[in-house]
Design an enzyme around this catalytic site. Structure first.
Site, short mmCIF file in Angstrom:
data_model
loop_
_atom_site.label_atom_id
_atom_site.label_comp_id
_atom_site.label_asym_id
_atom_site.label_seq_id
_atom_site.Cartn_x
_atom_site.Cartn_y
_atom_site.Cartn_z
N ARG A 1 46.82 -4.32 46.21
CA ARG A 1 45.74 -3.63 46.93
C ARG A 1 44.40 -4.32 46.69
O ARG A 1 43.62 -4.54 47.62
CB ARG A 1 45.67 -2.17 46.46
CG ARG A 1 44.53 -1.32 47.04
CD ARG A 1 44.53 0.03 46.33
NE ARG A 1 43.60 0.99 46.92
CZ ARG A 1 42.35 1.18 46.52
NH1 ARG A 1 41.85 0.42 45.53
NH2 ARG A 1 41.59 2.11 47.08
N GLN B 1 42.89 5.97 52.92
CA GLN B 1 41.79 5.99 51.96
C GLN B 1 40.96 4.71 52.00
O GLN B 1 39.74 4.74 51.81
CB GLN B 1 42.37 6.20 50.55
CG GLN B 1 41.34 6.35 49.45
CD GLN B 1 41.79 5.71 48.16
OE1 GLN B 1 42.10 4.53 48.11
NE2 GLN B 1 41.83 6.51 47.11
N HIS C 1 36.40 1.37 51.54
CA HIS C 1 36.15 2.64 52.23
C HIS C 1 35.23 2.49 53.45
O HIS C 1 34.41 3.35 53.73
CB HIS C 1 35.60 3.68 51.25
CG HIS C 1 36.45 3.81 50.02
ND1 HIS C 1 37.75 4.27 50.08
CD2 HIS C 1 36.21 3.50 48.72
CE1 HIS C 1 38.27 4.25 48.86
NE2 HIS C 1 37.36 3.77 48.03
#
Length: 313
Positions: A115, A248, A199
């Site tokens: 990630r 997210q 984000h």
């Protein structure tokens, strides 16, 4: 007394951040376990840095996951109870899912490193930025971002407290946003030590890579409800949890609403489990009814355990 335990994400790292836990064998063992899996000495990175290395997203995210899990294991190992709710800020959501036994630590480590790499690859290092805006009504931040964009991306990324919003996007647009926010009355606008603008919509390529990786990851229904960032909701369905983790990356962390949600469910005490005390401070600034403390070292851990046992945590 009803408790929520929360886990910090990027931005809470610092050189020497785990030194106050060094006397607890479970903490060092957690770092050794992670280092064996990922092939890097994360204890050395934690304690000696340098800060420039810690602040690289590909290092920060696994490092903060390891630190949060080590603190959680210390809490449980010393007799701390399972809370009514768990939550994590951004990357901390993965730590919360580990604490809830929804995902294994050993499987989460390479996932989080992937990630982090995907986040960094989505925006070349040095071209993205993240900044905290303090003292400006959150309702004005959308307008600030719209004015600052000028063909680039800058968006609200973390809705942290009634008086703090973090914006993220292209570095130039974020810098323009900081200047506009100050001109409109913000008390402070400060760049944060993060090398990738999570984000926001720049993270769509990273979200796609994460979705592919999550397809091969085992997730179970959480033992304790985990309030997830993007939806301010807890899910039992493993596929819905995976979807929330993907979403997210491109959507803001709704931390104010997360705290308000657990408070409505009867939570009176918030314990931050991990380096720093950022989330404890945000909880106190969001609600005067929430008692919040951080357990960033062994002394604070012992204090929190004593409070819990006495019913006054």
């Amino acid at each position: 007394m009803k408790t929520a335990i929360v886990f910090p994400g990027q931005g809470s790292q610092s050189v020497g951040m785990m030194g106050g836990f060094a006397s607890l064998p479970v903490v060092k063992a957690t770092f050794e376990e992670a280092s064996a899996i990922l092939g890097e000495d994360y204890w050395a990175l934690s304690e000696t840095g340098p800060a420039e290395a810690q602040n690289r997203t590909v290092v920060t995210q696994p490092l903060m996951l390891i630190a949060g899990v080590a603190c959680w294991r210390a809490w449980r190992g010393e007799g701390g109870a399972m809370p009514a709710f768990l939550a994590g800020h951004s990357l901390g959501e993965y730590t919360a899912l580990i604490a809830a036994e929804a995902i294994d630590f050993a499987e989460a480590l390479p996932l989080v490193r992937l990630r982090a790499a995907a986040v960094q690859d989505a925006v070349p290092e040095g071209t993205g930025g993240i900044a905290a805006i303090v003292g400006l009504d959150p309702s004005l931040v959308d307008a600030v971002c719209a004015e600052a964009a000028q063909g680039e991306v800058v968006e609200p990324a973390n809705l942290n407290s009634p008086h703090q919003v973090v914006i993220a996007g292209h570095k130039g647009a974020v810098e323009r946003g900081m200047a506009i926010a100050k001109a409109r009355g913000a008390k402070m606008a400060k760049m944060l030590p993060m090398s990738a603008p999570s984000h926001c919509s720049l993270m769509k390529p990273a979200a796609a890579a994460l979705e592919t990786a999550l397809a091969g990851v085992t997730i179970r229904p959480p033992r304790v409800p985990v309030i997830q960032n993007a939806d301010v909701a807890a899910f039992d369905d493993p596929q819905r949890i995976k979807r929330a983790l993907v979403e997210q990356l491109c959507r803001p962390v709704r931390w104010v609403e997360t705290l308000q949600h657990v408070e409505r469910q009867g939570v009176t005490h918030v314990i931050e489990c991990g380096p720093g005390k950022v989330l404890a401070g945000l909880a106190r600034r969001t609600s005067h009814a929430l008692h919040a403390e951080g357990i960033a070292d062994r002394a604070a851990l012992e204090t929190a355990l004593a409070w819990e046992r006495s019913g006054h945590a």
